[in-house]
Design a protein around this motif. Structure first.
Motif, short mmCIF file in Angstrom:
data_model
loop_
_atom_site.label_atom_id
_atom_site.label_comp_id
_atom_site.label_asym_id
_atom_site.label_seq_id
_atom_site.Cartn_x
_atom_site.Cartn_y
_atom_site.Cartn_z
N HIS A 30 0.85 -1.20 0.00
CA HIS A 30 0.00 0.00 0.00
C HIS A 30 0.88 1.25 0.00
O HIS A 30 0.78 2.10 0.88
N LYS A 31 1.73 1.36 -1.00
CA LYS A 31 2.71 2.45 -1.05
C LYS A 31 2.07 3.83 -1.18
O LYS A 31 2.71 4.83 -0.86
N ALA A 32 0.82 3.89 -1.63
CA ALA A 32 0.16 5.19 -1.79
C ALA A 32 -0.38 5.71 -0.46
O ALA A 32 -0.71 6.89 -0.35
N ALA A 33 -0.47 4.87 0.54
CA ALA A 33 -1.01 5.29 1.84
C ALA A 33 -0.04 6.27 2.49
O ALA A 33 1.18 6.09 2.42
N PRO A 34 -0.58 7.32 3.12
CA PRO A 34 0.29 8.30 3.79
C PRO A 34 1.10 7.63 4.91
O PRO A 34 0.60 6.78 5.64
N LEU A 35 2.35 8.05 5.02
CA LEU A 35 3.26 7.45 5.99
C LEU A 35 2.73 7.54 7.42
O LEU A 35 2.85 6.58 8.19
N ALA A 36 2.14 8.66 7.79
CA ALA A 36 1.60 8.81 9.15
C ALA A 36 0.52 7.77 9.44
O ALA A 36 0.47 7.20 10.53
N ILE A 37 -0.32 7.51 8.46
CA ILE A 37 -1.38 6.49 8.62
C ILE A 37 -0.74 5.11 8.74
O ILE A 37 -1.14 4.30 9.59
N VAL A 38 0.23 4.83 7.90
CA VAL A 38 0.91 3.54 7.92
C VAL A 38 1.56 3.31 9.28
O VAL A 38 1.47 2.21 9.85
N ILE A 39 2.20 4.33 9.82
CA ILE A 39 2.84 4.20 11.14
C ILE A 39 1.80 3.93 12.21
O ILE A 39 1.98 3.04 13.05
N ALA A 40 0.71 4.66 12.20
CA ALA A 40 -0.34 4.47 13.21
C ALA A 40 -0.95 3.07 13.12
O ALA A 40 -1.14 2.40 14.15
N VAL A 41 -1.23 2.62 11.92
CA VAL A 41 -1.79 1.28 11.74
C VAL A 41 -0.78 0.23 12.19
O VAL A 41 -1.12 -0.74 12.87
N SER A 42 0.48 0.42 11.82
CA SER A 42 1.52 -0.53 12.22
C SER A 42 1.64 -0.61 13.74
O SER A 42 1.80 -1.69 14.31
N TRP A 43 1.58 0.52 14.42
CA TRP A 43 1.62 0.52 15.90
C TRP A 43 0.43 -0.25 16.46
O TRP A 43 0.57 -0.98 17.44
N GLY A 44 -0.73 -0.05 15.86
CA GLY A 44 -1.92 -0.77 16.32
C GLY A 44 -1.77 -2.28 16.17
O GLY A 44 -2.15 -3.05 17.07
N ILE A 45 -1.20 -2.70 15.06
CA ILE A 45 -0.97 -4.13 14.84
C ILE A 45 0.11 -4.64 15.80
O ILE A 45 -0.02 -5.72 16.38
N ALA A 46 1.16 -3.85 15.98
CA ALA A 46 2.26 -4.26 16.84
C ALA A 46 1.83 -4.43 18.30
O ALA A 46 2.42 -5.22 19.04
N PHE A 47 0.80 -3.71 18.72
CA PHE A 47 0.28 -3.88 20.08
C PHE A 47 -0.04 -5.34 20.35
O PHE A 47 0.32 -5.90 21.40
N PHE A 48 -0.67 -6.00 19.39
CA PHE A 48 -1.05 -7.40 19.57
C PHE A 48 0.18 -8.31 19.58
O PHE A 48 0.19 -9.35 20.25
#
Length: 116
Positions: A30-48
């Motif tokens: 998903h290279k078109a996704a804004p980096l800030a969104i990608v970071i936030a989503v990644s943090w959410g996944i990393a929580f688990f």
């Protein structure tokens, strides 16, 4: 039902690595996704990942040494990543990957071998 410590530890580490692999690399499709969104989503996944990783290490420590726990985690991480890169990212696995992974497994064998 009480499962053996190695089964619980390895199962939790496997599940945690699946989450972490998606957190770290899932956004590459998903290279078109804004980096800030990608970071936030990644943090959410990393929580688990942490919800599973921390208990895995707590449960496993004592049965395994810290070095053995880390070795198990790394072998699982590379195994999960190999499947992920092939199945999700569509990348080809080559003989070089196989040789490299075999050498890592050989290193893991040394960590677990009791040299007395």
């Amino acid at each position: 039902m009480n499962l053996p410590v190695p089964v619980v530890t390895i199962g939790l580490l496997l599940a945690s690595n699946i989450f972490m692999t998606f957190a770290w690399y899932g956004h590459l499709k998903h290279k078109a996704a804004p980096l800030a969104i990608v970071i936030a989503v990644s943090w959410g996944i990393a929580f688990f990942e942490y919800v599973l990783q921390v208990p895995a290490n707590r449960i496993g420590y004592g049965h395994f040494s810290a070095a053995q726990l880390k070795t198990i985690q790394e072998v699982i991480s590379l195994s999960v990543f190999a499947v992920f890169s092939w199945a999700y990212l569509g990348e080809k696995l080559t003989w070089q990957h196989g040789v490299g992974f075999a050498l890592i497994c050989l290193g893991a064998w040394f960590v677990f071998h009791d040299w007395g």
